[in-house]
Design a protein around this motif. Structure first.
Motif, PDB file in Angstrom:
ATOM      1  N   MET D   1       0.828  -1.193   0.000  1.00  0.00           N
ATOM      2  CA  MET D   1       0.000   0.000   0.000  1.00  0.00           C
ATOM      3  C   MET D   1       0.868   1.250   0.000  1.00  0.00           C
ATOM      4  O   MET D   1       2.056   1.192   0.271  1.00  0.00           O
ATOM      5  CB  MET D   1      -0.951   0.010   1.204  1.00  0.00           C
ATOM      6  CG  MET D   1      -0.293   0.231   2.553  1.00  0.00           C
ATOM      7  SD  MET D   1      -1.508   0.484   3.870  1.00  0.00           S
ATOM      8  CE  MET D   1      -1.880   2.208   3.721  1.00  0.00           C
ATOM      9  N   HIS D   4       2.367   6.344   4.246  1.00  0.00           N
ATOM     10  CA  HIS D   4       1.629   7.389   4.954  1.00  0.00           C
ATOM     11  C   HIS D   4       2.327   8.721   4.758  1.00  0.00           C
ATOM     12  O   HIS D   4       3.552   8.804   4.825  1.00  0.00           O
ATOM     13  CB  HIS D   4       1.566   7.088   6.454  1.00  0.00           C
ATOM     14  CG  HIS D   4       1.015   5.730   6.749  1.00  0.00           C
ATOM     15  ND1 HIS D   4      -0.326   5.475   6.817  1.00  0.00           N
ATOM     16  CD2 HIS D   4       1.641   4.543   6.956  1.00  0.00           C
ATOM     17  CE1 HIS D   4      -0.510   4.190   7.071  1.00  0.00           C
ATOM     18  NE2 HIS D   4       0.667   3.604   7.150  1.00  0.00           N
ATOM     19  N   THR D  21       3.959   1.677   7.389  1.00  0.00           N
ATOM     20  CA  THR D  21       3.298   1.465   8.676  1.00  0.00           C
ATOM     21  C   THR D  21       4.274   0.948   9.719  1.00  0.00           C
ATOM     22  O   THR D  21       4.274   1.391  10.864  1.00  0.00           O
ATOM     23  CB  THR D  21       2.134   0.466   8.528  1.00  0.00           C
ATOM     24  OG1 THR D  21       1.189   1.021   7.622  1.00  0.00           O
ATOM     25  CG2 THR D  21       1.470   0.189   9.859  1.00  0.00           C
ATOM     26  N   GLU D  22       5.138   0.005   9.336  1.00  0.00           N
ATOM     27  CA  GLU D  22       5.986  -0.620  10.351  1.00  0.00           C
ATOM     28  C   GLU D  22       7.186   0.216  10.762  1.00  0.00           C
ATOM     29  O   GLU D  22       7.892  -0.139  11.679  1.00  0.00           O
ATOM     30  CB  GLU D  22       6.436  -2.024   9.929  1.00  0.00           C
ATOM     31  CG  GLU D  22       6.990  -2.157   8.536  1.00  0.00           C
ATOM     32  CD  GLU D  22       5.892  -2.526   7.532  1.00  0.00           C
ATOM     33  OE1 GLU D  22       5.140  -1.598   7.151  1.00  0.00           O
ATOM     34  OE2 GLU D  22       5.794  -3.689   7.136  1.00  0.00           O
ATOM     35  N   THR D  24       9.182   2.889  12.680  1.00  0.00           N
ATOM     36  CA  THR D  24       8.988   3.568  13.958  1.00  0.00           C
ATOM     37  C   THR D  24       9.363   5.043  13.818  1.00  0.00           C
ATOM     38  O   THR D  24      10.023   5.447  12.856  1.00  0.00           O
ATOM     39  CB  THR D  24       9.864   2.949  15.054  1.00  0.00           C
ATOM     40  OG1 THR D  24      11.229   3.137  14.694  1.00  0.00           O
ATOM     41  CG2 THR D  24       9.577   1.460  15.227  1.00  0.00           C
ATOM     42  N   VAL D  64       7.123   4.023  19.061  1.00  0.00           N
ATOM     43  CA  VAL D  64       6.079   4.854  18.462  1.00  0.00           C
ATOM     44  C   VAL D  64       6.158   4.639  16.950  1.00  0.00           C
ATOM     45  O   VAL D  64       7.248   4.623  16.392  1.00  0.00           O
ATOM     46  CB  VAL D  64       6.325   6.349  18.786  1.00  0.00           C
ATOM     47  CG1 VAL D  64       5.276   7.228  18.112  1.00  0.00           C
ATOM     48  CG2 VAL D  64       6.346   6.592  20.291  1.00  0.00           C
ATOM     49  N   LEU D  65       5.015   4.460  16.321  1.00  0.00           N
ATOM     50  CA  LEU D  65       5.032   4.338  14.863  1.00  0.00           C
ATOM     51  C   LEU D  65       5.126   5.727  14.242  1.00  0.00           C
ATOM     52  O   LEU D  65       4.525   6.695  14.746  1.00  0.00           O
ATOM     53  CB  LEU D  65       3.765   3.646  14.370  1.00  0.00           C
ATOM     54  CG  LEU D  65       3.624   2.164  14.731  1.00  0.00           C
ATOM     55  CD1 LEU D  65       2.268   1.629  14.255  1.00  0.00           C
ATOM     56  CD2 LEU D  65       4.756   1.334  14.138  1.00  0.00           C
ATOM     57  N   CYS D  67       3.694   6.718  11.651  1.00  0.00           N
ATOM     58  CA  CYS D  67       2.395   7.167  11.169  1.00  0.00           C
ATOM     59  C   CYS D  67       1.489   7.658  12.290  1.00  0.00           C
ATOM     60  O   CYS D  67       0.425   8.214  12.048  1.00  0.00           O
ATOM     61  CB  CYS D  67       1.712   6.064  10.369  1.00  0.00           C
ATOM     62  SG  CYS D  67       1.574   4.499  11.225  1.00  0.00           S
ATOM     63  N   GLU D  68       1.901   7.466  13.543  1.00  0.00           N
ATOM     64  CA  GLU D  68       1.086   7.922  14.667  1.00  0.00           C
ATOM     65  C   GLU D  68       1.268   9.391  14.983  1.00  0.00           C
ATOM     66  O   GLU D  68       0.514   9.935  15.787  1.00  0.00           O
ATOM     67  CB  GLU D  68       1.488   7.165  15.949  1.00  0.00           C
ATOM     68  CG  GLU D  68       0.986   5.754  16.063  1.00  0.00           C
ATOM     69  CD  GLU D  68       1.376   5.197  17.424  1.00  0.00           C
ATOM     70  OE1 GLU D  68       0.707   5.537  18.408  1.00  0.00           O
ATOM     71  OE2 GLU D  68       2.353   4.440  17.497  1.00  0.00           O
TER      72      GLU D  68
END
Lengths: 762, 286, 87, 158
Positions: D1, D4, D21-22, D24, D64-65, D67-68
Motif C-alpha cells: 500500500m 503514509h 506502517t511498520e 517507527t 512509536v510508529l 504514522c502515529e
C-alpha cells in the motif's frame, strides 16, 4: 622523569572538558550506525536456529531472484583457511576459526551463528530475502555446559581439536582445546606448612559486555578493489588486518575509519559484520550498511566465559599465605580461545605466596565464541580466590583488610606468575579503604560489608600519533586508537603541557588507518598509557625541530636554545633575540623549512599493573532473597591520573558492571540449547536506581616507566566487585555463596535451607 | 500493513470486524511494536484506538472512576483524585516499564497483551474493575478477571476491543495496594505480583477484601481463599500467615528464566502479606 | 650469564626444563639460543610470548637489551584487549 | 500500500515525511529526517537511547510508529541547545564527565530535561528512578546523577 611538560603540568591531572564533548551532548557525534552513503544497500544476516547442526546445503536462488536483492553471500564466498596461528596486527589469530565464526562452514556451532547474508535496497527487502534462503540442516546433539562438554561422550564440536598441553598427546578429539599451567615452589610442601586450609568450588555464568551500541558497519568496495569502511570498533587497524586476510585483499587497499564507538569493553576487538559487509559490497558493487539488532548482539557476539573454578589455599595461623592452588575450567564458546591463560596468571597475582600452582582448561561448547571483556579472565579466578581469602580471614579471626595487607604483593615481590614486580599500589589502596568513613560505619541485621582486591597486568603495544603545528600555531593531534571513554581529553592535555600551549589550542582526532602507522587496538588499558608516551615523543621532535630552526634564524648553536614555557628561546637570555612562541614560529614555518610536526611511533613497553580494592555494603531481604547495594567505595592505583574525572569514571563504571555480574547478569539457556534472554529486559544489567553513588579514591603510585607515571586503569575496576559482593553476602547472611549470579531465587533458597522461611531462624 | 486511526468506537469495531482476526489493536504500542519488530506478530491491519475519545478519558461515573483503555500510566499518575481513590491501581500502572514506557503504556494494552505477569491486571482485579468491551453486537461489561483466559488468550469475541475500565466507588476506610517482585528495582517483568484491596470498619476489622496474584499461574488469579483468610481479622500476625498460606496454595507457577516455581510460591505469600499491610495502613487512615 | 625461566606450558617444549643460564645480551639472542637448545620452542617465541627482564614485562621487543645478571622470565603473551594467543 | 504522508513539528520546525506502517518514529527520525542523535540500542524500549518527547511526554521513539505522530510535536536531542548555547544539562554533563562513550548521552539528556520540567528539585532517588529506563554501561551512573543534580540547582537559580 623527563617530559612533564615544558610548561609544567597545567592541564594534566585536571578535569578539562573533553574536546569531543559538545558533539556528544548535542547528538552530532557520529557513531557506527550514523554513517550513510548515497546508494547504500542494507545488509542482513541469516543465523542458525540450531545450537549444533551440520549444514547440508544452502539454496540462495529464491532470495537472489527477489527484486531489490543485490547480493547474497554464504560460506562459498570465503576462502577456507588452514589451522595455524599467524600474526594479525599484534595478535595471533587462527584464521581457520575466524573465517568459520564470521560465516558458518561445515557446521553451525551455536544458535545465532551466521549462515548467509544478503544486501538489498531496503531493510524490509533484505529481511524478506533472508526468509527465502533454504538451509538444510542435519541437527546434531549439542552441549552448553562447560563441565558436560569436558565429559567423555559429550558431543564433539571440532573433529580436529586435540587437547594441547597434556602428555601424552591425546589420540582422539575432545572439547578441551588446551590445558595451561603456572607453578612455582612446591605446592604440596606449601600445604604441609599451612595451619589452615580452605578449599571451595565456584561457578560463574557467562556475561555480556553489554555495550549500548550494537555492532555497526558501512563498507564500500570500488571496482578497482580498494575499499573504505566506517565501523564502531576498538581497533580499526585490527579490523583492516582481519578483513584483508579473510577476503584476500591487500592491507593497504582497505581504509578503515573509526566511528565514535558506543562502548566496547573488549567486545569490539574482533570482527563480525565487517568482512560480511565488504564481501557483500564487493559482490553488489554498492556500499553496504549492516547493523546488528540487540538480539543478534547477545546471540552472536562475544560474552565472556562462564566457568567452574576450584580453589585451595593454605595459610599459617598468624596469617601468612603459604600455598595457593586452583583449577579453572573456562568456556570458550564455539571456538577455542577463552581467557583462561590470564585467569590462571591473575588468580594469585595480588599476593606474595611462595607455593603456587594454577591449572586451566579452555573448553569449547555450543555457545557464541567468547570475546574479551575488561580484564579478560581475571574477575572469575580472582573472585574465587578473594572469596577464599575472606574465609581464611574469618577462620583466623584476622580483619580482612589486615590479612590482605599482610600478604599484599609489593615492589620486589615475586609474582605468582614468575617475575618480580616493580612499584605496586595494593597496600596503598588497602590503606585508603581502611581510612574511609565507609569502613567504619556500623551495619544492621541482614546488612553485610565485603572487601576484595584485584589485579590486572595492563599492556602497552604499538602506537602511532602525530602532532601537526598549523599555520596559526594551533595543533592538530591525531591518534589511532578509538576513543571510548575520554581518551582525547587526556591526550590533548598531555600535548598542551608538552608544548606549553593552551588546551583548547589542541584539537585531537582519531585518524583512519591510512593516516597513521599501525596502532594496536584500544584495550588492555593501553590507550592513554601508550598514547601519552607517543605524544611525548612527537612533541620532543617538534621541540627539537624548532630549536634547530631557531638556531639557524638566530645564528646560534642548537644546544644554546631551548623550548620552555611555550617559547623557543636562548638558554641564556640575549638582547639580540626575542623568544618565539609556537604561534610566532608557525607564521614563519614555510620560510624556515616547511610544515612543523612530530610523529610518535613506539611500541610502548613498561605498562605497570594496576591494583584496586573495593568495599561494598549491601542488604538482603530475608523473605525474597533480593539484594540491595547500599554503599560502594573503590580505591585503585592509577599511577598518575591524566584526567581524574575519567579515571574515576572507569572505577565507577567497572564497579557497576561487576555488581551486575555478581547479582543478576547471566546467559540463560533452555534444554534446546537456545538463549532465552537475548534482550535488555531479561539480561539484567544494573539500572540507575539499582546502585548507589560509587565513591572513587584515586591512588597514585607512579609507574616509573612512564613519563607521567601513568598506569592503565580501565580493566582492574571490574576485578574486585564479584569477590567483594560475595564477601558482603557472607557477612550479611552467614552463607558463603559460591555461584554467580547471586540472584534472588538462589539467595532465598540458601536462606531457607539455613534459617527456615523468612530467615526466622537467624 | 495497513494503519487506521478511527475516531469512534463504532469505527474501530467496523475495522476490526472486517479484518477477520488479522488485525491488532494499537494503544500504547509498548508490547505490540516489540512483537512486530521480533516478527512474533505480523498483522495485516493496525487499529490505533488513541483517537477515540472514550479510550482517552478518565471520568467519574456513579461514584466510581471510568478509565479509558488508552490512558497512559503517566497520565494516571498525574490524576490526583484517581490516585487518591485507587493508589494501588495507579501504582501498578506505573510499574510497567520505564518512565519512557509510562508515557505510552496503557491499562488496556497491559491487559490485552495477555501476559499473566502484567502489573496492572492484579491491581485491577483486586479493585473489582470491570472492562467495557465494544464489538459488532454492541457493548458488554466483563470483570477484568474474566477477560484473560491464559497466556495470549483473551475472552474477547471477533471484532471486540476494550474501551474502558470501571473502578467501583470507594467506601470510607478502604484502600488498595500492589507490589511486585523483580530482581532489579525497575525495568523487569514481574516474577510475582500481588494486588490487595481492603475495607475496614471503625474498629479496624477487615470487612471486605480482594486478593489477586500475577505471574504465578497461566492467568492472573483472583484468590478468594486469601481474601477469606483476612476478612474479619485486623490483619494480626496469624491472619497475615493465613493470607500468605492461602496465596501460596493458589499458585501454579512455571519454572522459567525469571524465577523458579519454589521461589514464586514463596514470594507470592510474602508479597500478598506486604501488600495487604500497605492497603490496611491506607484504609485505616481514611 | 642471565638467568632465564620459562613459565607455564612452554616447559612442555623443552622436555620439562624450566630454567637456563644463557649469555644472551638481547631478547633476540635469547630466543636464538633457546631455539638452538630446543628447536620445538622456536615457533612460539617471536610471536607468542612476553618477556620479563628484571621484573619489567616486554612484548614484541626483540631488540631489548639483557644484562649479564638479568633475571628473565618468558611468559605467555599478555593480550589485554584481546584473547588471542598461542596455544 | 501507499506510504503514509505525515506532517509534524520536530524541534519547532514543521516537517513532512512519508513512511511505511511498520517504520517507527526512531526509523523516521534517523533514516528519513537524518536526525541521528537519537540512538538505537535495543528496539524494544529497554535502553532509552532513543528517548524523545512527544507532545511534551517522554517516550522511546522506537515504541512509536511514524504514522502515529501526525499533527504532533516532537523534541529530540538536536533541539536541546539554543543556538550556540548549550542547555544547562548539556553543560553540566560535560563539566562532570557524565559521559564516557556517549552513546546513551542523548537519551539521558532528553529524559533528564523532561524530569526537570516536571520536578525542578528532584532527590537523588527520584532522579535514579526517573532515569531507570536509560541504560548506561560505562559510567556506573554516578556522574550522570551528579550532573543532573547540579543542572537542577543551576536552573532553579535561573
Amino acid at each position: 622523569m623527563a617530559g612533564n611538560g615544558t610548561n609544567g603540568q597545567q592541564y594534566v591531572g585536571t578535569r578539562t572538558i573533553r574536546p569531543d564533548g559538545a558533539d556528544k551532548v548535542t547528538g552530532r557525534a557520529r557513531f557506527g550506525a550514523d554513517y550513510n552513503l548515497a546508494g547504500q544497500l542494507i545488509g542482513k544476516v541469516l543465523r542458525s536456529p540450531h545450537p549444533h547442526a551440520r549444514i547440508v546445503s544452502i539454496d540462495t536462488s529464491k532470495a537472489e531472484a527477489l527484486p531489490g536483492v543485490k547480493a547474497v553471500i554464504t560460506r562459498d564466498d570465503f576462502a577456507d583457511m588452514p589451522s595455524e596461528f599467524i600474526p594479525a596486527g599484534e595478535m595471533m589469530m587462527n584464521y581457520k576459526d575466524v573465517t568459520r565464526n564470521v560465516m558458518a562452514r561445515e557446521k553451525a556451532l551455536y544458535e545465532g551463528h551466521a549462515v548467509a547474508a544478503v544486501a538489498a535496497t531496503s531493510a524490509v527487502i533484505a529481511k524478506k530475502a533472508l526468509k527465502l534462503i533454504d538451509v538444510t540442516y542435519d541437527v546434531l546433539p549439542h552441549v552448553i555446559d562447560v563441565v558436560e562438554a569436558m565429559q567423555p561422550g559429550a558431543p564433539i564440536l571440532h573433529d580436529d581439536l586435540f587437547t594441547v598441553g597434556v602428555e601424552p598427546k591425546p589420540d582422539r578429539p575432545s572439547n578441551v582445546a588446551k590445558r595451561v599451567e603456572i607453578s612455582q615452589g612446591d605446592i604440596d610442601a606449601g600445604f604441609k606448612r599451612a595451619d589452615v586450609i580452605v578449599e571451595r568450588e565456584f561457578k560463574t555464568a557467562p556475561v555480556h559486555q553489554g555495550y549500548i551500541e550494537p555492532h555497526a558497519v558501512l563498507a564500500t568496495v570500488s571496482e578497482d578493489g580498494s575499499a573504505e569502511v566506517w565501523v564502531s570498533t576498538q581497533g580499526h587497524y585490527i579490523v583492516r588486518a582481519h578483513c584483508a586476510r579473510l577476503l584476500g585483499m591487500d592491507i593497504g587497499k582497505i581504509r578503515v575509519n573509526a566511528a565514535e564507538i558506543g562502548g566496547g569493553f573488549g567486545g569490539k576487538t574482533v570482527v563480525y559484520l565487517e568482512p560480511l559487509a565488504l564481501a557483500l559490497s564487493r559482490k553488489a558493487k554498492r556500499p553496504v550498511k549492516m547493523v546488528m539488532s540487540r538480539e543478534e548482539v547477545f546471540k552472536a557476539s562475544g560474552p565472556t566465559s562462564g566457568a567452574v573454578v576450584k580453589v585451595k589455599m593454605g595459610a599459617t595461623k598468624d596469617g601468612k599465605f603459604v600455598a595457593g592452588w586452583a583449577e579453572l575450567k573456562y568456556q570458550a564458546g564455539a571456538f577455542q580461545g577463552s581467557p583462561v591463560q590470564p585467569g590462571v596468571m591473575c588468580a594469585y597475582a595480588p599476593y606474595e605466596i611462595e607455593h603456587v600452582k594454577v591449572v586451566g582448561y579452555d573448553v569449547v561448547s555450543n555457545r557464541p565464541k567468547v570475546a574479551a571483556y575488561r580484564a579478560p579472565g581475571a574477575p572469575i579466578s580472582e573472585y574465587a580466590v578473594e572469596s577464599v581469602v575472606d574465609e581464611i580471614a574469618k577462620k583466623l579471626g584476622i580483619d580482612p583488610i589486615q590479612l590482605r595487607m599482610m600478604n599484599a604483593a609489593h615492589e620486589g615481590t615475586k609474582a605468582a606468575y614468575g617475575p618480580k614486580f616493580g612499584p605496586l599500589g595494593l597496600e596503598e589502596t588497602l590503606n585508603s579503604i581502611k581510612k574511609t568513613e565507609h569502613w567504619n560505619t556500623p551495619l544492621r541485621k541482614w546488612q553485610g560489608r565485603g572487601v576484595a582486591s584485584g589485579f590486572w597486568f595492563n599492556i602497552g603495544g604499538e602506537t602511532c600519533v602525530s602532532l601537526t603545528v598549523n599555520e596559526d600555531g594551533t595543533v592538530s593531534l591525531m591518534a589511532g586508537t578509538p576513543d571510548i571513554g575520554g581518551l582525547r581529553a587526556s591526550l590533548a592535555a598531555v600535548a598542551a603541557d608538552e608544548l606549553g600551549i593552551p588546551y583548547d589550542k589542541v584539537r585531537p582526532i582519531i585518524g583512519d588507518t591510512g593516516s597513521l602507522g599501525f596502532n594496536f587496538l584500544t584495550g588492555g588499558s593501553r590507550s592513554a598509557f601508550s598514547g601519552s608516551m607517543a605524544i611525548v615523543e612527537a612533541a620532543k621532535q617538534i621541540k627539537s625541530e624548532l630549536c634547530a630552526r631557531a638556531a639557524k634564524l638566530w645564528e646560534m648553536k642548537p644546544d644554546e636554545i631551548e623550548y620552555a614555557g611555550g617559547h623557543v628561546k636562548p638558554k641564556v637570555a640575549s638582547e639580540k633575540v626575542t623568544p618565539m612562541s609556537l604561534v610566532d614560529f608557525a607564521k614563519v614555518a614555510g620560510k624556515t623549512g616547511g610544515p612543523i610536526g612530530g610523529v610518535g611511533r613506539i611500541n610502548a613497553q613498561g605498562a605497570g599493573p594496576s591494583l584496586g580494592t573495593h568495599l561494598v555494603d549491601l542488604e538482603v531481604d530475608p523473605e525474597t532473597g533480593r539484594v540491595t547495594i547500599l554503599r560502594y567505595t573503590v580505591a585503585q592505583d592509577a599511577g598518575k591520573a591524566l584526567h581524574p574525572a575519567y579515571v574515576e569514571g572507569q572505577f565507577q563504571g567497572g564497579a557497576v558492571q561487576g555488581i551486575g555480574w555478581a547479582l543478576n547478569e547471566e546467559y540463560i539457556y533452555g534444554a534446546d540449547g537456545k538463549l532465552q534472554n537475548a534482550g535488555f529486559l531479561d539480561y539484567r544489567m544494573p539500572v540507575a536506581s539499582d546502585v548507589p553513588k560509587i565513591d572513587a579514591i584515586v591512588v597514585e603510585v607512579a609507574n616509573p616507566r612512564h613519563p607521567y607515571g601513568v598506569r592503565g586503569v580501565g580493566e582492574t575496576p571490574i576485578v574486585p566487585p564479584l569477590g567483594a559482593i560475595a564477601n558482603a553476602m557472607e557477612n550479611a547472611t552467614g552463607i558463603r555463596f559460591t555461584e554467580l549470579p547471586m540472584s534472588p531465587p538462589k539467595v532465598l533458597k540458601a536462606l531457607k535451607e539455613k534459617y527456615g522461611a523468612g530467615g526466622a531462624g537467624r | 500493513m495497513r494503519y487506521e486511526a478511527p475516531e469512534s468506537v463504532q469505527g474501530a469495531v467496523a475495522l476490526l470486524a472486517a479484518a477477520n482476526g488479522d488485525a491488532r489493536v494499537l494503544a500504547g504500542g509498548t508490547d505490540l511494536l516489540v512483537q512486530m519488530r521480533a516478527d512474533v506478530v505480523e498483522p495485516e491491519l493496525i487499529v490505533d484506538i488513541k483517537r477515540i475519545r472514550e479510550t482517552r478519558a478518565v471520568t467519574q461515573e456513579n461514584g466510581g472512576w471510568r478509565i479509558g483503555a488508552a490512558v497512559t500510566g503517566a497520565e494516571l499518575k498525574e490524576h490526583a483524585p484517581l490516585k487518591q481513590a485507587w493508589p494501588g491501581v495507579v501504582e501498578a500502572a506505573n510499574l510497567i516499564g520505564s518512565t519512557q514506557v509510562q508515557g505510552r503504556a496503557t491499562l488496556g494494552g497491559n491487559l490485552c497483551n495477555g501476559s499473566p505477569a502484567a502489573d496492572s491486571v492484579p491491581a485491577l482485579i483486586a479493585a473489582g474493575a470491570v472492562a467495557k468491551l465494544a464489538g459488532p453486537h454492541g457493548q458488554r461489561d466483563l470483570p477484568v478477571e474474566d477477560v484473560m483466559l491464559g497466556p495470549r488468550t483473551l475472552a474477547l469475541r471477533p471484532g471486540e476491543f476494550v474501551v474502558s475500565f470501571l473502578l467501583p466507588p470507594r467506601p470510607p476506610r478502604s484502600a488498595d495496594a500492589y507490589l511486585r517482585f523483580i530482581p532489579r528495582t525497575e525495568m523487569d517483568i514481574a516474577v510475582v505480583g500481588a494486588g490487595v484491596s481492603i475495607a475496614v470498619d471503625g474498629a479496624g476489622t477487615i470487612t471486605a477484601a480482594r486478593v489477586s496474584l500475577g505471574a504465578v499461574a497461566p492467568r492472573v488469579l483472583l484468590v478468594a481463599e486469601a481474601a477469606q483468610a483476612i476478612i474479619g481479622s485486623r490483619l494480626d500476625d496469624a491472619a497475615q500467615e493465613r493470607l500468605a498460606a492461602a496465596a501460596r496454595a493458589a499458585c501454579r507457577p512455571i519454572d522459567d528464566k525469571r524465577g523458579t516455581t519454589e521461589f514464586r510460591v514463596d514470594v507470592a505469600g510474602v508479597l500478598a502479606r506486604r501488600a495487604a499491610l500497605i492497603a490496611m495502613d491506607r484504609a485505616r487512615t481514611r | 650469564m642471565a638467568r632465564v625461566v620459562l613459565v607455564g606450558n612452554l616447559t612442555q617444549l623443552t622436555g620439562g626444563v624450566a630454567e637456563f643460564d644463557l649469555s644472551a645480551t638481547s631478547v633476540r639472542q635469547l630466543f636464538r639460543q633457546l631455539a638452538d637448545l630446543h628447536p620445538e620452542i622456536a615457533p612460539h617465541l617471536e610471536e607468542g610470548v612476553a618477556v620479563a627482564i628484571d621484573g619489567q614485562i616486554y612484548q614484541d621487543a626483540l631488540l631489548e637489551p639483557i644484562g649479564a645478571d638479568s633475571e628473565v622470565f618468558i611468559l605467555p603473551q599478555i593480550a589485554g584487549g584481546s584473547l588471542e594467543d598461542v596455544p | 500500500m501507499a506510504k503514509h504522508h505525515v506532517e509534524a513539528i520536530v524541534n519547532g520546525d514543521p516537517v513532512e515525511f512519508l513512511c511505511e506502517t511498520e517504520e517507527t518514529l526512531l526509523d523516521v527520525l534517523r533514516d528519513t529526517l537524518h536526525l541521528t542523535g537519537s540512538k538505537e540500542g535495543c528496539s524494544s524500549g529497554d535502553c532509552g537511547a532513543c528517548s524523545v518527547t512527544l507532545d511534551g511526554r517522554l517516550v522511546c521513539s522506537c515504541l512509536v510508529l511514524g504514522c502515529e505522530v501526525g499533527g504532533r510535536t516532537i523534541e529530540t536531542i538536536e533541539g536541546m541547545a539554543k543556538g550556540e548555547t548549550l542547555h544547562p544539562l548539556q553543560q553540566r554533563f560535560l563539566e562532570h564527565a557524565a559521559l564516557q562513550c556517549g552513546i546513551c548521552t542523548p537519551g539521558f539528556l532528553v529524559a533528564s530535561k523532561a524530569l526537570l520540567e516536571r520536578n525542578p528539585n528532584p532527590t537523588e532517588t527520584e532522579i535514579r528512578y526517573w532515569l531507570a529506563g536509560n541504560l548506561c554501561r560505562c559510567t556506573g551512573y554516578d556522574k550522570i546523577i551528579t550532573a543532573v543534580q547540579d543542572a537542577a540547582g543551576a536552573m532553579r537559580k535561573g
